[in-house]
Design an enzyme around this catalytic site. Structure first.
Site, PDB file in Angstrom:
ATOM      1  N   ALA A  97       0.848  -1.198   0.000  1.00  0.00           N
ATOM      2  CA  ALA A  97       0.000   0.000   0.000  1.00  0.00           C
ATOM      3  C   ALA A  97       0.882   1.246   0.000  1.00  0.00           C
ATOM      4  O   ALA A  97       1.949   1.270   0.617  1.00  0.00           O
ATOM      5  CB  ALA A  97      -0.908  -0.012   1.226  1.00  0.00           C
ATOM      6  N   GLU A 127      -7.906 -12.014  -0.699  1.00  0.00           N
ATOM      7  CA  GLU A 127      -8.323 -11.867   0.702  1.00  0.00           C
ATOM      8  C   GLU A 127      -8.934 -10.485   0.833  1.00  0.00           C
ATOM      9  O   GLU A 127      -8.215  -9.489   0.895  1.00  0.00           O
ATOM     10  CB  GLU A 127      -7.107 -11.980   1.637  1.00  0.00           C
ATOM     11  CG  GLU A 127      -6.399 -13.322   1.611  1.00  0.00           C
ATOM     12  CD  GLU A 127      -7.192 -14.399   2.317  1.00  0.00           C
ATOM     13  OE1 GLU A 127      -8.278 -14.110   2.852  1.00  0.00           O
ATOM     14  OE2 GLU A 127      -6.730 -15.545   2.316  1.00  0.00           O
ATOM     15  N   LEU A 128     -10.259 -10.413   0.863  1.00  0.00           N
ATOM     16  CA  LEU A 128     -10.917  -9.102   0.768  1.00  0.00           C
ATOM     17  C   LEU A 128     -11.575  -8.711   2.093  1.00  0.00           C
ATOM     18  O   LEU A 128     -11.227  -9.239   3.143  1.00  0.00           O
ATOM     19  CB  LEU A 128     -11.893  -9.122  -0.403  1.00  0.00           C
ATOM     20  CG  LEU A 128     -11.265  -9.637  -1.717  1.00  0.00           C
ATOM     21  CD1 LEU A 128     -12.275  -9.664  -2.840  1.00  0.00           C
ATOM     22  CD2 LEU A 128     -10.041  -8.818  -2.102  1.00  0.00           C
ATOM     23  N   CYS A 152      -9.616  -6.809   9.045  1.00  0.00           N
ATOM     24  CA  CYS A 152     -10.641  -7.465   8.212  1.00  0.00           C
ATOM     25  C   CYS A 152     -11.449  -8.454   9.045  1.00  0.00           C
ATOM     26  O   CYS A 152     -12.637  -8.628   8.829  1.00  0.00           O
ATOM     27  CB  CYS A 152      -9.983  -8.158   7.031  1.00  0.00           C
ATOM     28  SG  CYS A 152      -8.720  -9.329   7.520  1.00  0.00           S
TER      29      CYS A 152
HETATM   30  P1  NAP Z   1      -7.222  -1.243  -0.867  1.00  0.00           P
HETATM   31  O1  NAP Z   1      -7.517   0.176  -1.138  1.00  0.00           O
HETATM   32  O2  NAP Z   1      -7.891  -2.266  -1.688  1.00  0.00           O
HETATM   33  O3  NAP Z   1      -5.634  -1.401  -0.955  1.00  0.00           O
HETATM   34  C1  NAP Z   1      -5.004  -2.639  -0.838  1.00  0.00           C
HETATM   35  C2  NAP Z   1      -3.895  -2.748  -1.853  1.00  0.00           C
HETATM   36  O4  NAP Z   1      -4.466  -2.802  -3.162  1.00  0.00           O
HETATM   37  C3  NAP Z   1      -2.951  -1.552  -1.864  1.00  0.00           C
HETATM   38  O5  NAP Z   1      -1.661  -1.990  -2.166  1.00  0.00           O
HETATM   39  C4  NAP Z   1      -3.511  -0.689  -2.982  1.00  0.00           C
HETATM   40  O6  NAP Z   1      -2.560   0.165  -3.534  1.00  0.00           O
HETATM   41  C5  NAP Z   1      -3.947  -1.752  -3.966  1.00  0.00           C
HETATM   42  N1  NAP Z   1      -5.023  -1.348  -4.856  1.00  0.00           N
HETATM   43  C6  NAP Z   1      -6.062  -0.515  -4.608  1.00  0.00           C
HETATM   44  N2  NAP Z   1      -6.866  -0.439  -5.676  1.00  0.00           N
HETATM   45  C7  NAP Z   1      -6.330  -1.233  -6.632  1.00  0.00           C
HETATM   46  C8  NAP Z   1      -6.689  -1.562  -7.967  1.00  0.00           C
HETATM   47  N3  NAP Z   1      -7.789  -1.058  -8.532  1.00  0.00           N
HETATM   48  N4  NAP Z   1      -5.902  -2.419  -8.658  1.00  0.00           N
HETATM   49  C9  NAP Z   1      -4.800  -2.937  -8.100  1.00  0.00           C
HETATM   50  N5  NAP Z   1      -4.394  -2.653  -6.845  1.00  0.00           N
HETATM   51  C10 NAP Z   1      -5.156  -1.825  -6.111  1.00  0.00           C
HETATM   52  O7  NAP Z   1      -7.554  -1.649   0.623  1.00  0.00           O
HETATM   53  P2  NAP Z   1      -7.255  -0.830   1.925  1.00  0.00           P
HETATM   54  O8  NAP Z   1      -8.307   0.198   2.079  1.00  0.00           O
HETATM   55  O9  NAP Z   1      -5.848  -0.397   1.946  1.00  0.00           O
HETATM   56  O10 NAP Z   1      -7.404  -1.991   3.018  1.00  0.00           O
HETATM   57  C11 NAP Z   1      -8.575  -2.224   3.674  1.00  0.00           C
HETATM   58  C12 NAP Z   1      -9.372  -3.341   3.057  1.00  0.00           C
HETATM   59  O11 NAP Z   1      -8.595  -4.538   3.035  1.00  0.00           O
HETATM   60  C13 NAP Z   1     -10.574  -3.659   3.914  1.00  0.00           C
HETATM   61  O12 NAP Z   1     -11.671  -3.946   3.098  1.00  0.00           O
HETATM   62  C14 NAP Z   1     -10.126  -4.904   4.673  1.00  0.00           C
HETATM   63  O13 NAP Z   1     -11.171  -5.681   5.171  1.00  0.00           O
HETATM   64  C15 NAP Z   1      -9.339  -5.598   3.631  1.00  0.00           C
HETATM   65  N6  NAP Z   1      -8.452  -6.588   4.258  1.00  0.00           N
HETATM   66  C16 NAP Z   1      -8.701  -7.914   4.056  1.00  0.00           C
HETATM   67  C17 NAP Z   1      -7.915  -8.873   4.673  1.00  0.00           C
HETATM   68  C18 NAP Z   1      -8.139 -10.345   4.487  1.00  0.00           C
HETATM   69  O14 NAP Z   1      -7.245 -11.098   4.818  1.00  0.00           O
HETATM   70  N7  NAP Z   1      -9.255 -10.786   3.966  1.00  0.00           N
HETATM   71  C19 NAP Z   1      -6.868  -8.454   5.488  1.00  0.00           C
HETATM   72  C20 NAP Z   1      -6.656  -7.100   5.665  1.00  0.00           C
HETATM   73  C21 NAP Z   1      -7.450  -6.172   5.029  1.00  0.00           C
HETATM   74  P3  NAP Z   1      -2.504   1.746  -3.141  1.00  0.00           P
HETATM   75  O15 NAP Z   1      -2.238   1.808  -1.682  1.00  0.00           O
HETATM   76  O16 NAP Z   1      -1.389   2.260  -3.965  1.00  0.00           O
HETATM   77  O17 NAP Z   1      -3.845   2.319  -3.511  1.00  0.00           O
END
Ligand code: NAP
Length: 469
Positions: free
Chosen positions: A159, A231-232, A265
């Site tokens: 991130a 893992e969302l 999450c």
């Molecule tokens: P996020 O915005 O999806 O970011 C996660 C990663 O994905 C970052 O490296 C981000 O890069 C990248 N990313 C974002 N949009 C993208 C796209 N369109 N294409 C490719 N890569 C992309 O998530 P967050 O807000 O940081 O994290 C919170 C979310 O993660 C929550 O929904 C949480 O529940 C979930 N989560 C799930 C788990 C699990 O194990 N299931 C664990 C932890 C967190 P940038 O930072 O450069 O935007």
């Protein structure tokens, strides 16, 4: 999103980074391929020795790397150090168990007309790992430790708000002895992900993050026919039934909802409480959430620090405001903190109805939504009533009742009388919009392997079946 360390407790920009230019991304993928050729030739014993060296480094450096995480995303220093130690344990777990998890699986040779028949796990090659900021070391380690032990190489796109933790990880495995290119950090924005995943040298991808990011990666991987693990998000239910130890449940509910400043999450987010114990539970829960100490995450006594980003704080605030506008009650918290930084206090909201955003959306901050139910059936219906299916908790001392929840909850994990937690020994992942595939345990290390069927015969007719396909 800029690639930068911005202290969430103060809003101060501490360090900025330029994204890697395309030619350096290309060179890194090249090193990942040569690293893969080197790594796949090494023995499990050699890789285990390097993995244990990585664990030693983590343990020795837990104060410094813990502080780095606190400055980058606001988790308490106590939690950050515990995260580093957990990573070291995962390294040792896969150092000890990878060879057993990936041992050849014998098949019935007679039944297939062979002298010998078995299945063999082999690594795939360079894997792209797109990771979130909330557990900046642990999320990446859940991928890295099994992947490297299997003989894969990793390309980490972390991130954008945790670049220094990302760089630490990029150096850790090389310092531990792994070959050049085995694990590299690419400081790039999310706009570079499609280009990297489309490169034919990159064989697969794993993403931990939001539903939107998951859909985006899955679309590219689908077009390119590449394996993914996703893992969302989650909106885990926490069901409290009349036979439960209600006070203990309220205590664990508080820990689960407030851990990592409410940004996990697998935090319990929706508290579904039987009417017979509703008032007792809510009173104890509100008292415990109100008693948490909010403040400087670097200080020892702090329970809850700031949210990691301004946008994250604004999103949580908007979700609570929406619930209040539709008739919900705020029992504690509910007002953003004053001053610099992105503060939101532990909050309990009751009287939620399906027309409120909080009913179906994930709330990524220390905000609990509480639901009163009249029966087990209603509890299961509300628990399963979101698009998510990551973890789930149920509190009961009635064995048939607990069995029913284990069977009927749509989730990747059910914890009875405890708090959903990730352990290297247990599979981790979700169903529905929480994603697919599994991390950790034997299942996690096998996700990025080619399970190759091996049939060895004598070269006679026994090996020829004209009805084959
Ligand atoms: P996020 O915005 O999806 O970011 C996660 C990663 O994905 C970052 O490296 C981000 O890069 C990248 N990313 C974002 N949009 C993208 C796209 N369109 N294409 C490719 N890569 C992309 O998530 P967050 O807000 O940081 O994290 C919170 C979310 O993660 C929550 O929904 C949480 O529940 C979930 N989560 C799930 C788990 C699990 O194990 N299931 C664990 C932890 C967190 P940038 O930072 O450069 O935007």
């Amino acid at each position: 999103m800029p690639i930068a360390t911005i202290n969430p407790a103060t809003g101060e920009v501490l360090k900025k980074f330029d994204p890697l230019p395309p030619e350096q991304i290309d060179a890194a993928i090249g090193r990942s391929v040569s690293g893969f050729r080197a790594l796949r030739e090494t023995s499990f014993d050699q890789r285990a020795a390097w993995m244990r060296a990585a664990a030693d480094l983590l343990e020795a450096e837990q104060d410094d790397v813990g502080r780095l995480m606190t400055l980058e995303m606001g988790k308490t220093l106590t939690a950050a150090k515990a995260e580093v130690v957990k990573c070291a344990k995962a390294c040792r777990f896969y150092a000890d168990n990878a060879e057993g998890f990936l041992a050849d699986e014998p098949a019935d040779a007679d039944a297939v007309g062979a002298l010998r028949a078995y299945a063999r796990y082999q690594p795939l090659g360079p894997v792209l790992a797109v990771m979130p900021w909330n557990f900046p070391l642990w999320q990446a380690m859940r991928f890295a430790a099994p992947a490297l032990m299997a003989g894969n190489t990793g390309l980490l796109k972390h991130a954008s708000n945790v670049p220094q933790t990302a760089l630490y990880l990029g150096e850790l495995f090389a310092r531990a002895g792994f070959p050049e290119g085995a694990f590299q950090t690419l400081l790039v924005g999310s706009d570079a992900v499609e280009h990297i995943l489309s490169d034919p040298r990159v064989r697969a991808a794993t993403l931990t993050g939001s539903e939107n990011a998951g859909r985006s990666i899955a679309a590219v991987a689908g077009r390119e026919l590449k394996k993914t693990v996703l893992e969302l998000g989650g909106s885990d239910p926490f069901v409290v039934l009349p036979s439960a130890d209600v006070e203990r449940a309220a205590q664990v509910a508080t820990t689960s909802r407030s851990q990592n400043n409410g940004q996990s999450c697998i935090a319990a987010k929706r508290f579904i409480v039987h009417t017979d114990v509703y008032d007792r539970f809510v009173d104890a829960f509100v008292a415990a959430m109100s008693a948490l100490t909010v403040g400087d995450p670097l200080l020892d006594g702090t329970d809850v620090g700031p949210l990691a980003t301004e946008q994250g704080r604004d999103d949580v605030e908007a979700q609570v405001a929406d619930a209040v506008a539709h008739g919900a009650s705020v029992r504690c918290g509910g007002q953003r903190g004053d001053g610099a930084g992105w503060w939101y206090p532990p909050t309990v909201v009751t009287d939620l109805t399906p027309d409120m955003r909080m009913y179906a959306e994930e709330v990524f901050g220390p905000v609990a939504g509480v639901y009163r139910v009249e029966s087990v059936e209603e509890a299961i219906k509300i628990a399963n009533g979101t698009p998510y299916g990551l973890g789930s908790n149920v509190w009961t001392s009635d064995a048939p009742e607990s069995e029913r929840f284990i069977n009927e909850l749509d989730a990747g994990a059910v914890f009875v009388n405890g708090m959903v937690t990730s352990y290297p020994q247990l599979p981790f992942g979700g169903v529905k919009n929480s994603g697919y595939g599994r991390e950790l345990s034997a299942a996690g290390i096998r996700e990025f392997c080619n399970l190759k069927a091996v049939w060895v015969g004598a070269g006679d007719d026994a090996g020829v079946d004209s009805a084959t396909e």
